[in-house]
Write an enzyme that holds these catalytic residues in place. Structure first.
Site, PDB file in Angstrom:
ATOM      1  N   LYS A 128       0.861  -1.187   0.000  1.00  0.00           N
ATOM      2  CA  LYS A 128       0.000   0.000   0.000  1.00  0.00           C
ATOM      3  C   LYS A 128       0.894   1.233   0.000  1.00  0.00           C
ATOM      4  CE  LYS A 128      -4.430   0.839   0.062  1.00  0.00           C
ATOM      5  NZ  LYS A 128      -5.542  -0.047  -0.369  1.00  0.00           N
ATOM      6  N   ASP A 177      -6.974   4.075  -4.716  1.00  0.00           N
ATOM      7  CA  ASP A 177      -7.640   3.904  -3.416  1.00  0.00           C
ATOM      8  C   ASP A 177      -8.304   5.260  -3.150  1.00  0.00           C
ATOM      9  OD1 ASP A 177      -7.814   1.883  -1.023  1.00  0.00           O
ATOM     10  OD2 ASP A 177      -7.386   3.787  -0.064  1.00  0.00           O
TER      11      ASP A 177
END
Ligand code: NDP
Ligand code: 2IT
Length: 445
Positions: free
Chosen positions: A124, A164
């Site tokens: 991430k 995201d």
């Protein structure tokens, strides 16, 4: 392992990262029993190597705003685990981004990606840059500055970022263009690209659609369906919009959507035409959800509140972490809610999860029910590797198969003696075992 001791040790070594501790605690509590059936895991301290990211990059990102001022943000990439495939996971641009939040997301991503059946490790990244209120030119300059650093540490067989919160097709496009310029390579290094340059059809829809496919599979275990059900959705971004679209297609009624300022409730339901208005409002105008009530005055806008206190059959949290607390969970159960499927990552607090599980209602964690997004990202990587693009129908059919497969695995590993399916346990154990076996086979590093 002693889950409590492992967690205490991580808290001591990595203080001030509460979301990371929360995500690790949930996984450890549910895999402890299975883990301890394999003494070979503990011999090589597998759990510590699985909880601590392989690598963390932090970098300064300086860019020029429209007034000619230089601004500085912090950029991050957490490469958590690549036991089963290249690091893979989204990029978040939001003012709340910090190391602990990205570490929780990269940790969760590792288990989620394992569940998809596709060869992807967990990662991430992101920045505390907020695209809200910024011009397109500012967003472009930021993306270029961010990628200048990030490009050194990613690659199509190394680490493949995607979108995201705050990162959609526009930002992925700018980052892809920057990567190409800096490296002189046209590679499938990001997913969620535009369809003209290697993006997969159905990727924008995939997370929301997948969440509702998962919800449908959960309801089916009770002989029930989405048809005729009232659904509360939080968020009004990528995941929320396409979750709403699929609920409508399957005969449900969407009652709410929200953003970080408040929520709208439409007593007549958000139908196709109204959802088209929201698509335009959010994707083209980049407006706020409260504008909905100007267009549809029968609806109400509630400032500073969350939608969970409205009466409905189903709740789909699709905004952000810890957005559904114990009080909200109690209200949902008291109002007759039968199912909660997470579109967001870790939107439900541990206390609220307990309320759902004690009430024995259907509840799925994001790492199972929102895995459709990264699954179609994996399919985008496959298409890029073979330099072909598949039809929307082909991709959608594969997405559906993957979501139903994840559901089956949750049932297999999460069914309790009384028949109640603990989807948290099912997802964690199934996701963990695959990564653990791959790590064992590859030796200790
Ligand atoms: P978007 O940026 O498209 O939308 C985010 C939505 O959530 C917006 O409505 C936003 O409102 C709201 N939101 C963001 N932060 C907060 C906050 N702190 N409090 C309240 N509301 C907030 O993001 P996505 O739809 O892509 O992501 C939503 C969730 O889904 C996240 O948890 C993400 O990690 C998860 N997810 C996303 C995937 C994807 O493919 N995009 C895949 C799997 C999971 P506002 O405009 O006011 O900020
Ligand atoms: O949380 C997630 O799974 C995502 N943001 C999508 C990641 C991806 O690589 O598509």
């Amino acid at each position: 392992m002693d889950a409590k001791k492992v967690l205490e040790d991580l808290k001591r070594r990595f203080p001030n990262e509460p979301e990371y501790h929360q995500a690790v605690e949930e996984v450890l509590a549910t895999i402890e029993e299975e883990y301890n059936k394999h003494p070979e895991f503990d011999k090589v301290n597998l759990i510590e190597r699985l909880c601590i990211p392989d690598r963390v990059y932090t970098f300064r990102v300086t860019w020029m705003d429209d007034n000619g001022n230089y601004q500085t943000n912090t950029g991050y990439r957490i490469q958590h685990n690549n036991a089963i495939g290249p690091y893979k996971g989204g990029i978040r641009f939001h003012k709340s981004v910090n190391l602990g939040i990205l570490k929780f997301l990269a940790f969760e991503q590792t288990f989620k990606n394992s569940l998809t059946t596709l060869p992807m490790g967990g990662a991430k990244g992101g920045s505390d840059f907020s695209p809200r209120g910024k011009s397109a030119a500012e967003v472009m300059r930021f993306c270029q500055a961010f990628m200048l650093e990030l490009s050194r540490n990613i690659g199509p067989d190394c680490d493949v970022p995607a979108g995201d919160i705050g990162v959609g097709g526009r930002e992925v496009g700018y980052m892809f263009g920057a990567y190409k310029k800096y490296t002189r390579q046209f590679q499938g290094v990001l997913t969620g690209k535009g369809r003209e340059f290697g993006g997969s059809l159905i990727r924008p829809e995939a997370t929301g659609y997948g969440t509702v496919y998962f919800l449908r599979a959960m309801l089916k275990t009770k002989g029930d369906s989405i048809e005729g059900k009232k659904v509360l959705i939080s968020g009004s971004g990528n995941v929320a919009q396409y979750a709403a679209e699929k609920v409508l297609q399957l005969g449900g009624t969407v009652m709410t959507m929200s953003d970080s300022d408040g929520y709208i409730y439409d007593p007549e339901g958000i139908d196709r035409a109204k959802l088209d208005y929201i698509f335009d409002l959010k994707q083209v105008q980049r407006g706020r959800i409260k504008e909905y009530v100007n267009e549809y005055p029968n609806a109400k806008y509630v400032e500073g509140a969350k939608p969970w206190f409205e009466k409905a059959d189903i709740a789909l949290p699709c905004a952000t972490q810890n957005e559904l607390n114990e009080e909200a969970a109690k209200a949902l159960v008291a109002n007759g809610c039968i199912a909660v499927a997470e579109g967001a990552n870790m939107p439900t607090t541990p206390e609220a999860i307990k309320v759902f599980q004690d009430a024995k209602i259907l509840y799925s964690p994001g790492k199972a029910s929102n895995a459709g997004g990264v699954s179609v990202s994996g399919l985008e990587m496959t298409q890029n590797s073979e330099r072909l693009s598949w039809t929307a129908e082909e991709v959608d059919a594969k997405l559906l198969w993957i979501m139903e497969n994840i559901h089956e695995n949750c049932v297999k590993y999460g069914t309790e003696p009384d028949g109640y399916v603990n989807y948290v346990k099912g997802a964690n154990v199934a996701g963990f075992m695959k990564v653990a076996k791959a790590m064992m086979a590859q030796g200790v590093f």
